[in-house]
Design a protein around this motif. Sequence first.
Motif, PDB file in Angstrom:
ATOM      1  N   ARG A 112       0.770  -1.243   0.069  1.00  0.00           N
ATOM      2  CA  ARG A 112       0.027   0.108  -0.014  1.00  0.00           C
ATOM      3  C   ARG A 112       0.896   1.192  -0.072  1.00  0.00           C
ATOM      4  O   ARG A 112       0.460   2.284  -0.473  1.00  0.00           O
ATOM      5  CB  ARG A 112      -0.852  -0.027   1.030  1.00  0.00           C
ATOM      6  CG  ARG A 112      -0.172  -0.170   2.577  1.00  0.00           C
ATOM      7  CD  ARG A 112      -1.384  -0.398   3.555  1.00  0.00           C
ATOM      8  NE  ARG A 112      -0.759  -0.736   5.012  1.00  0.00           N
ATOM      9  CZ  ARG A 112      -0.637   0.263   5.719  1.00  0.00           C
ATOM     10  NH1 ARG A 112      -0.940   1.472   5.543  1.00  0.00           N
ATOM     11  NH2 ARG A 112      -0.142  -0.262   6.905  1.00  0.00           N
ATOM     12  N   TRP A 113       1.999   1.327   0.599  1.00  0.00           N
ATOM     13  CA  TRP A 113       2.998   2.471   0.458  1.00  0.00           C
ATOM     14  C   TRP A 113       3.669   2.590  -0.575  1.00  0.00           C
ATOM     15  O   TRP A 113       3.836   3.853  -0.997  1.00  0.00           O
ATOM     16  CB  TRP A 113       4.070   2.184   1.429  1.00  0.00           C
ATOM     17  CG  TRP A 113       3.619   2.219   2.854  1.00  0.00           C
ATOM     18  CD1 TRP A 113       2.486   2.890   3.409  1.00  0.00           C
ATOM     19  CD2 TRP A 113       4.461   2.192   4.216  1.00  0.00           C
ATOM     20  NE1 TRP A 113       2.359   2.744   4.522  1.00  0.00           N
ATOM     21  CE2 TRP A 113       3.229   2.399   5.550  1.00  0.00           C
ATOM     22  CE3 TRP A 113       5.657   1.824   4.385  1.00  0.00           C
ATOM     23  CZ2 TRP A 113       3.827   2.283   6.636  1.00  0.00           C
ATOM     24  CZ3 TRP A 113       6.129   1.693   5.559  1.00  0.00           C
ATOM     25  CH2 TRP A 113       5.159   1.600   6.799  1.00  0.00           C
ATOM     26  N   LEU A 114       3.593   1.608  -1.763  1.00  0.00           N
ATOM     27  CA  LEU A 114       3.967   1.998  -3.194  1.00  0.00           C
ATOM     28  C   LEU A 114       2.792   2.844  -3.595  1.00  0.00           C
ATOM     29  O   LEU A 114       3.192   3.565  -4.580  1.00  0.00           O
ATOM     30  CB  LEU A 114       4.179   0.776  -3.618  1.00  0.00           C
ATOM     31  CG  LEU A 114       5.137  -0.364  -3.279  1.00  0.00           C
ATOM     32  CD1 LEU A 114       5.248  -1.359  -4.348  1.00  0.00           C
ATOM     33  CD2 LEU A 114       6.460   0.337  -2.925  1.00  0.00           C
ATOM     34  N   LEU A 115       1.656   2.431  -3.516  1.00  0.00           N
ATOM     35  CA  LEU A 115       0.611   3.238  -4.025  1.00  0.00           C
ATOM     36  C   LEU A 115       0.293   4.218  -3.640  1.00  0.00           C
ATOM     37  O   LEU A 115      -0.476   5.211  -4.326  1.00  0.00           O
ATOM     38  CB  LEU A 115      -0.854   2.201  -4.002  1.00  0.00           C
ATOM     39  CG  LEU A 115      -0.723   0.927  -4.707  1.00  0.00           C
ATOM     40  CD1 LEU A 115      -1.853  -0.177  -4.250  1.00  0.00           C
ATOM     41  CD2 LEU A 115      -1.042   1.232  -6.323  1.00  0.00           C
ATOM     42  N   SER A 119       6.683   5.225   0.114  1.00  0.00           N
ATOM     43  CA  SER A 119       7.800   4.233   0.144  1.00  0.00           C
ATOM     44  C   SER A 119       9.252   4.899   0.502  1.00  0.00           C
ATOM     45  O   SER A 119      10.031   4.222   0.680  1.00  0.00           O
ATOM     46  CB  SER A 119       7.878   3.222  -0.964  1.00  0.00           C
ATOM     47  OG  SER A 119       8.276   3.694  -2.252  1.00  0.00           O
ATOM     48  N   GLY A 120       9.263   6.178   0.164  1.00  0.00           N
ATOM     49  CA  GLY A 120      10.485   6.865  -0.086  1.00  0.00           C
ATOM     50  C   GLY A 120      11.459   6.507  -1.045  1.00  0.00           C
ATOM     51  O   GLY A 120      12.649   6.782  -1.012  1.00  0.00           O
ATOM     52  N   LEU A 121      10.819   5.993  -2.392  1.00  0.00           N
ATOM     53  CA  LEU A 121      11.665   5.542  -3.359  1.00  0.00           C
ATOM     54  C   LEU A 121      11.476   6.422  -4.357  1.00  0.00           C
ATOM     55  O   LEU A 121      11.062   5.807  -5.579  1.00  0.00           O
ATOM     56  CB  LEU A 121      11.288   3.938  -3.609  1.00  0.00           C
ATOM     57  CG  LEU A 121      11.797   3.127  -2.528  1.00  0.00           C
ATOM     58  CD1 LEU A 121      11.265   1.479  -2.927  1.00  0.00           C
ATOM     59  CD2 LEU A 121      13.486   3.094  -2.644  1.00  0.00           C
ATOM     60  N   GLY A 153       6.830   5.469   5.250  1.00  0.00           N
ATOM     61  CA  GLY A 153       5.407   5.254   5.889  1.00  0.00           C
ATOM     62  C   GLY A 153       5.592   6.638   6.838  1.00  0.00           C
ATOM     63  O   GLY A 153       4.271   6.850   7.397  1.00  0.00           O
ATOM     64  N   THR A 154       6.431   7.427   6.919  1.00  0.00           N
ATOM     65  CA  THR A 154       6.383   8.400   7.789  1.00  0.00           C
ATOM     66  C   THR A 154       6.042   9.647   7.125  1.00  0.00           C
ATOM     67  O   THR A 154       5.615  10.728   8.011  1.00  0.00           O
ATOM     68  CB  THR A 154       7.770   9.026   8.500  1.00  0.00           C
ATOM     69  OG1 THR A 154       8.697   9.157   7.582  1.00  0.00           O
ATOM     70  CG2 THR A 154       8.328   7.364   9.290  1.00  0.00           C
ATOM     71  N   ALA A 155       5.885   9.805   5.820  1.00  0.00           N
ATOM     72  CA  ALA A 155       5.691  10.985   5.018  1.00  0.00           C
ATOM     73  C   ALA A 155       5.284  10.573   3.720  1.00  0.00           C
ATOM     74  O   ALA A 155       5.768   9.460   3.230  1.00  0.00           O
ATOM     75  CB  ALA A 155       6.948  12.036   4.986  1.00  0.00           C
TER      76      ALA A 155
END
Length: 394
Positions: A112-115, A119-121, A153-155
């Motif tokens: 879900r963090w990719l979407l 993810s920070g990437l 996940g933090t931003a």
Amino acid sequence: MTVRVHGTCAPGFESVREEFVRNFTERGDLGASVAATVDGAFVVDLWAGDADRTGTRPWERDTLVNIYSTTKGMTALCAHLLVDRGELDLDAPVARYWPRFAQAGKADIPVRWLLSHRSGLIAPGEPLGPGAVYDWEKVTEALAATAPWWPPGTAQGYHAVTFGFLVGEVVRRVTGVSLGAFLRSEVTGPLGADVFVGTPAAEHGRCADMASAVGQAGSELGPTPEPPVRGLDDHPLAPVTLAFRYLPLSHVNGAAYRSAEIPAANGHATARGLATVYRALACGGLLTADTVERLRTPQGGAGEPDLVLRLTTSLAETWSWGLGLMPNQFGQAGPNPRAFGHGGAGGSYAFADPENRVSYAYTMNRMGAGTSGEDLRSVHLVGALYKALGSLNH
């Protein structure tokens, strides 16, 4: 200036056609199309202008055009279709599907963090060299080896180009086929929608050429590059991002770009094709109601800035599961705060409004200011659409 508009406009929606004409006479459009459905039926399907800067190719009903980040909506849709089928778990670690992704402290990053751009990437950690954006394996291997640019996940920070490689690689690992192939076989093909990620060479002849904004040099201007990341100014984005963001239009209009799969940025579509896909989300039939509800759940916190876009606005609060919820910040998606879709650099836009059973898309080849609020071409079309809908309902 005389504008010859082709297509159809249902009774009561003539104001959309009028605004479409004004896009050419007052707002600088070169070639464009707009399409909208209500209750599953097309009420607007218009096109006009030129498919190239020389005026030698007219824009046709089936003219495809690069839609930049409007592509992200199609990429996210592929992931949600897999969720609907029980083949992808949004809360599972990405590494469950893509084992090498676990490198560099990323073992626990959920899909879900990719979407949701969390993810920070935003770019590979090391420069990849010119043209790397065309090399799927090179980019995905580099991303798998990269440590996040901030604690995941933090931003949130808009993953302008890497979004498509990250989500697309998960889709590829689950299905065994590329994102573009999956989109065509499972979504756009069955729906009869003219939308491609990785446009076949046989379709290149109907692709419009992108043209720079009015008053800007045409041959060397591509999409406006994102500003440096706040707090990361000493670490410029790696060339996989910069190379894409600075691609001159001569490349964007070339065969290599059109054929490549860059699932965050190089979809080619007609407005009718995009509206057809979003119709299946507005009126049902493509995803379950539960999945549609889930995919438009905001993932950001109130007042949370976007580290890449450098915004602390409602836009920064409305990234959902790969699609933007646009609470009429600039009027892109009408009055319903639950409408969802995505826009792209230059000005293209597409969305679904399930509560009003509306779908909409606008595509064009004259670069504008994208979704920043300064480009009002699509905003005026959407405003006319909902004004007409309101009049017909009273």
